[in-house]
Structure formats: C-alpha cells, structure tokens
Write a protein that holds these residues in place. Sequence first.
Motif, mmCIF file in Angstrom:
data_model
loop_
_atom_site.group_PDB
_atom_site.id
_atom_site.type_symbol
_atom_site.label_atom_id
_atom_site.label_comp_id
_atom_site.label_asym_id
_atom_site.label_seq_id
_atom_site.Cartn_x
_atom_site.Cartn_y
_atom_site.Cartn_z
ATOM 1 N N UNK A 53 0.819 -1.201 0.000
ATOM 2 C CA UNK A 53 0.000 0.000 0.000
ATOM 3 C C UNK A 53 0.853 1.251 0.000
ATOM 4 N N UNK A 54 0.416 2.275 0.755
ATOM 5 C CA UNK A 54 1.082 3.576 0.751
ATOM 6 C C UNK A 54 1.232 4.107 2.165
ATOM 7 N N UNK A 55 2.448 4.487 2.513
ATOM 8 C CA UNK A 55 2.778 5.076 3.818
ATOM 9 C C UNK A 55 3.357 6.464 3.587
ATOM 10 N N UNK A 56 2.966 7.416 4.431
ATOM 11 C CA UNK A 56 3.509 8.770 4.366
ATOM 12 C C UNK A 56 4.209 9.085 5.682
ATOM 13 N N UNK A 57 5.409 9.647 5.585
ATOM 14 C CA UNK A 57 6.172 10.087 6.753
ATOM 15 C C UNK A 57 6.210 11.605 6.745
ATOM 16 N N UNK A 58 5.394 12.237 7.592
ATOM 17 C CA UNK A 58 5.349 13.692 7.673
ATOM 18 C C UNK A 58 6.422 14.212 8.628
ATOM 19 N N UNK A 59 6.875 15.443 8.401
ATOM 20 C CA UNK A 59 7.944 16.034 9.223
ATOM 21 C C UNK A 59 9.116 15.073 9.281
ATOM 22 N N UNK A 60 9.544 14.602 8.124
ATOM 23 C CA UNK A 60 10.459 13.455 8.058
ATOM 24 C C UNK A 60 11.902 13.780 8.418
ATOM 25 N N UNK A 61 12.265 15.076 8.498
ATOM 26 C CA UNK A 61 13.645 15.402 8.851
ATOM 27 C C UNK A 61 14.616 14.839 7.827
#
Length: 337
Positions: free
Chosen positions: A48-56
């Motif tokens: 599927x799809x994973x999002x990493x926000x504020x990923x640095x």
Amino acid sequence: MTKAILKDKERIDQLFSTDVKIIQNRDVFSYSIDSVLLSRFPKFPSRGLIVDLCSGNGAVGLFASTQTKADIVAVELQKRLADMGQRSIELNHLTQQVTMINDDLKHLMAHVPRSKVDLILCNPPYFKATETSKKNLSPHYLLARHEITTNLEEICQVSQQALKTKGRLALVHRPDRFLEIMETMKRYKLVPKRIQFVYPKADKEANMLLIEAIKDGSPDGLTFLPPLIVHKDNGDYTDEIHDIYFGKEHHAYMYVLRCADDSLYTGYTTHLEKRLATHNAGKGAKYTKTRLPVELIYFETFNHKNAAMSAEAKFKRKTRQQKLDYIKSHQKQSSKE
C-alpha cells in the motif's frame, strides 16, 4: 561512493538491528530515540502507501522500510534536511520504495491521492512557538522542534484528508500535550486505539508518548500498552530498547587472550571469532601484534557494548593472579550451570 555523497560535517549512522544507514549532521539534524521508537510502534500494512510527515533526514521512513513492502513518501519542508534524506535513500538503494518530497506538508494532496494512504507516521514539532518558549539557535532545529511552520491541528487535518477509511496515524509526542492530542484527533475523526508512555528510567516521569489512531474508527477498543522504559538504573538500555536498537541476536563480549609470551590481554568486541582472527593477523592491537599467536581463554557475554566496555575496564584493574583466579572461578560456575 560513500565519501562522495557526504557533505561537510556529515556522518553515516546505522541502527544495528537493520542494515539501514542514515546520513546525519549534528549541526543540521540527527535522529534520536523518538524516531526509532516511532518506526517500530504502529501496525504496518504489508503493502500500500505510507507517508512520513515532518520526516527530517528521512530516518523514520527509512527504518520503516524494513517492516513493509509498501511505498513510502517522506515529506520534509527544509531543503537541507530533505537533501540529506534523499541521499540516504540512494545510499540504501531504496529509490524504488521510498520517495523524498521537499515541500510543506499542507501541500500533501499534491503528492499523494486523497483518501488512499494506509498509514501516516509523524514525529512533529513538540513545542508551541510562543515568545517565552525555549528556542534552539540552529534554524534547522528551531523548525524541527517548535510549531512555527506546522502544528498538531494541521497535521491531524492533513492526515484526515490523506488517510483511507480505517487508515492509521501514528505519532510520537510529549506527554504534557496528551489531552490536547486526544481532543484534536477527535475533531478530525481520528480515533486513538493504541497508546504507550515512554520513561527514561523506571523512577522518572514519562517524557515521550506514542499514539496510534484510526480514521473513522469505532470509539471502543482503546488500549494502553505497558510502559516502555529506556534505561536501567545503571544507564544501560533495557532489554526491550536494546533489542530495538541492536536486534535480539546482537551481543557484545569482554574477552581475555593468552599471548605467546604468556601475558594476558583484555578487550571487548561484538564479534569474537572475527576479533580473534584480527589479533592473530597482527591487526588487533599494538600489544598483541608483537606477542603472536594469541589464544582466547575466557569471555563474558553482554547485551550492550557499554556493559562489555565496563567489564573490560574492571577486569584490567586486577592483578594477573586476580585475573586468573576470576577466570577459574567463573569457569567452574559456568560448568555447574
């Protein structure tokens, strides 16, 4: 290859329970334990799809790549950090799975399909940007730690737009904002399902909070996981944290060698056989180089390098006879067990 991708003051660090390497810069950004714990906390979709926000510098998404075959999109506002993350992606040969986006997270819908994301990970700025807040002098750390360019409200709003029904949001945050986090999630139909408080030591107050919520989920079924303790009283990692950082099969050793001149040499290593071969090849230590061959006569096993180093230091303070007596008594004890 490695030297070519590094810029001034950069280094490469590795979470030893995985093969993933992360480009770090102390003056710009370095991941810490909150990123590591977040990358191990949620229930990952297999695809599927994973999002990493504020990923640095991309640490959370890169560590998460070992848990799933899902595509991972990392979003980072700061160009310098996003560049570090992109080079780490290339360093780990993960360009087919992980994508780094240098943009404001409020523009997430321009990069991923609405209501199609399975999981969002976020290690957000922890502190509100008030005039009295304690701000780091580095502009990079300032934006990473304080709600200047984004905040909890915006993160929950964007997550609600991007997640599919029953998709999950996993956050690491500060315990003193627990009630605010719960209330903000509720406003955006993100229902907390799993919560875990993290403590630096067993007798200290919690300093981190891990929380996983489901979009449009039932209000029933909230689980408070057992407390996660980071350090033992002596400062060593607890077994659970050690396993996260180094893997369950990782060990460190304090070892004793008998040299060709019958003298003793003590050291520590994470790989006994390899270290012994290095010594006998004349590359292990200046002391053993002129006293070859050497023979391994004793070792002790620890779950952390620091513990092995401490045992080495204590053993070196003993006289030769005390060392031999110690080895003899401990070998007898081991044979009885």
